[in-house]
Design a protein around this motif. Sequence first.
Motif, short mmCIF file in Angstrom:
data_model
loop_
_atom_site.label_atom_id
_atom_site.label_comp_id
_atom_site.label_asym_id
_atom_site.label_seq_id
_atom_site.Cartn_x
_atom_site.Cartn_y
_atom_site.Cartn_z
N UNK A 23 138.48 38.22 142.19
CA UNK A 23 139.09 39.77 142.29
C UNK A 23 137.51 40.29 142.15
N UNK A 24 137.02 39.30 142.47
CA UNK A 24 135.72 40.20 143.02
C UNK A 24 134.44 38.89 143.52
N UNK A 25 132.97 39.42 144.57
CA UNK A 25 132.53 38.41 145.47
C UNK A 25 131.49 39.08 144.74
N UNK A 26 130.51 38.67 144.51
CA UNK A 26 128.99 38.63 143.75
C UNK A 26 127.79 38.25 144.95
N UNK A 27 127.81 39.29 145.40
CA UNK A 27 126.12 39.10 147.03
C UNK A 27 125.72 38.89 146.08
N UNK A 28 124.23 37.88 146.02
CA UNK A 28 123.14 37.09 145.95
C UNK A 28 121.71 37.80 146.79
N UNK A 29 121.85 37.85 147.71
CA UNK A 29 121.24 38.19 148.78
C UNK A 29 119.57 37.29 149.16
N UNK A 30 118.78 38.29 149.35
CA UNK A 30 117.34 37.70 149.45
C UNK A 30 117.57 36.35 149.28
N UNK A 31 117.78 35.75 149.89
CA UNK A 31 117.58 33.84 150.53
C UNK A 31 117.62 32.88 149.14
N UNK A 32 118.98 33.87 147.68
CA UNK A 32 119.13 33.14 146.63
C UNK A 32 119.99 32.20 147.04
N UNK A 33 120.08 31.09 146.82
CA UNK A 33 121.45 30.07 146.87
C UNK A 33 120.75 28.95 146.05
N UNK A 34 122.52 29.31 145.25
CA UNK A 34 122.63 28.69 143.44
C UNK A 34 123.45 27.18 143.04
N UNK A 35 123.47 27.14 142.86
CA UNK A 35 124.41 25.13 142.63
C UNK A 35 124.74 25.32 140.98
N UNK A 36 123.94 25.44 140.26
CA UNK A 36 124.43 24.55 138.86
C UNK A 36 124.58 26.03 138.47
N UNK A 95 109.27 23.34 139.03
CA UNK A 95 109.98 22.50 139.64
C UNK A 95 110.20 22.47 140.98
N UNK A 96 110.63 21.84 142.07
CA UNK A 96 111.58 21.72 142.68
C UNK A 96 112.80 21.03 143.65
N UNK A 97 113.27 21.65 143.13
CA UNK A 97 114.76 21.45 143.64
C UNK A 97 115.56 21.84 143.02
N UNK A 98 115.35 22.64 141.77
CA UNK A 98 115.99 22.86 140.46
C UNK A 98 118.16 22.92 141.20
N UNK A 99 118.98 22.23 140.54
CA UNK A 99 119.42 21.13 140.58
C UNK A 99 120.85 22.43 139.50
N UNK A 100 120.66 21.14 138.66
CA UNK A 100 122.04 22.17 137.45
C UNK A 100 121.21 22.30 135.99
#
Length: 347
Positions: free
Chosen positions: A105-118, A156-161
């Motif tokens: 029902x929706x796609x949210x664009x986070x923009x600004x080189x924000x890349x999420x996983x957990x 910290x570096x490469x935060x994940x979950x």
Amino acid sequence: MMKRLKLLILFFGLLFIVLRISILVFRLPSYTISTSGKLYIVSKLSEDVQVIDLSTGKEIAETSIDMLSHEAIATTDGKNIVLTNYGSEVDFDLKIIDTKTNKVKKTIDLKDNTKVNGIVQYPEANKVAVVDYVNNKLLVLNIETEEIEKELETNQKKSHLAVLHPKKPLAYTTNINSGSVSVINLNTDKVIETVSCGIGRKGIDITPDGSEIWVTNTKENVIKVINTKTNTVVNTITSGNESLKIKFSVDGKYCLVVNSTDGSIDIFNQQSKEKIKTIMLHGKTTLLEKLLYHTPRPVNILMHPNGLYAFVSNSNANKIEVIDMNTFKIVSTIGTGDVPDALVFVE
């Protein structure tokens, strides 16, 4: 001579056909239980989400998400499934599936080189917390307004979950390159402790009472146990090869760990920290099994809220393995799309 050769060719041809049929039969999913709710299965390579009625084991919906996702949660009101996009180098978005229609029902664009996983449930039904592994932040996102309400540094570096404490305003993030867990106070929005867990940490879960956090380490093949009162590592437990995700039983008595390279699930007693059983998935033990089944690769795990069953994503076999939590045996399987991973339950 020619007659014998023809008979030999015929024999081996029939043998090949019987073997192929046997392989197809043995690899078929078999669902024999009946329980409540719906199971949402996110398949990475298929880029889709299947919805399974757990009373029958039948698929009731399938939705294309057009993104590579392997983390998803249901909002606390059960009305939405929120998925993060981990695979794309271009789109930094989340997708939301309505659990009534089972459609995006929706796609949210986070923009600004924000890349999420957990991603984790937030107490408020209109919010989720996601881990930005590029900027090393825990983001509190309002899925209704599409606004990021908080940006919390992990330092910290490469935060994940991530996981949230069930009783206190605390969040915990695993950090791949730093080999650590960040403890974040959600009232002050600051890291209050950094716990070293060794390079290679991967999965994380917290006991239902919030007393301990267990973190898997795929480089050392161990589980680090963190006391949440002292924020220190109090135990190191030997695990299987490439232990990915980890999950406590609903009552907190047991912890299940998927060992992807071994094709197995280890079950530990939470109090004693002793391993009480290893469940080997089909396809790894004997030569016959290797011929009849896919090489197993368990990658994710989900507990049914009733405490009776655990669901394990077997990504190579395109199956969900269902574990009876009383007998610790596999009692059913569910067929999936290509490379199943994230699992979400909705009542």
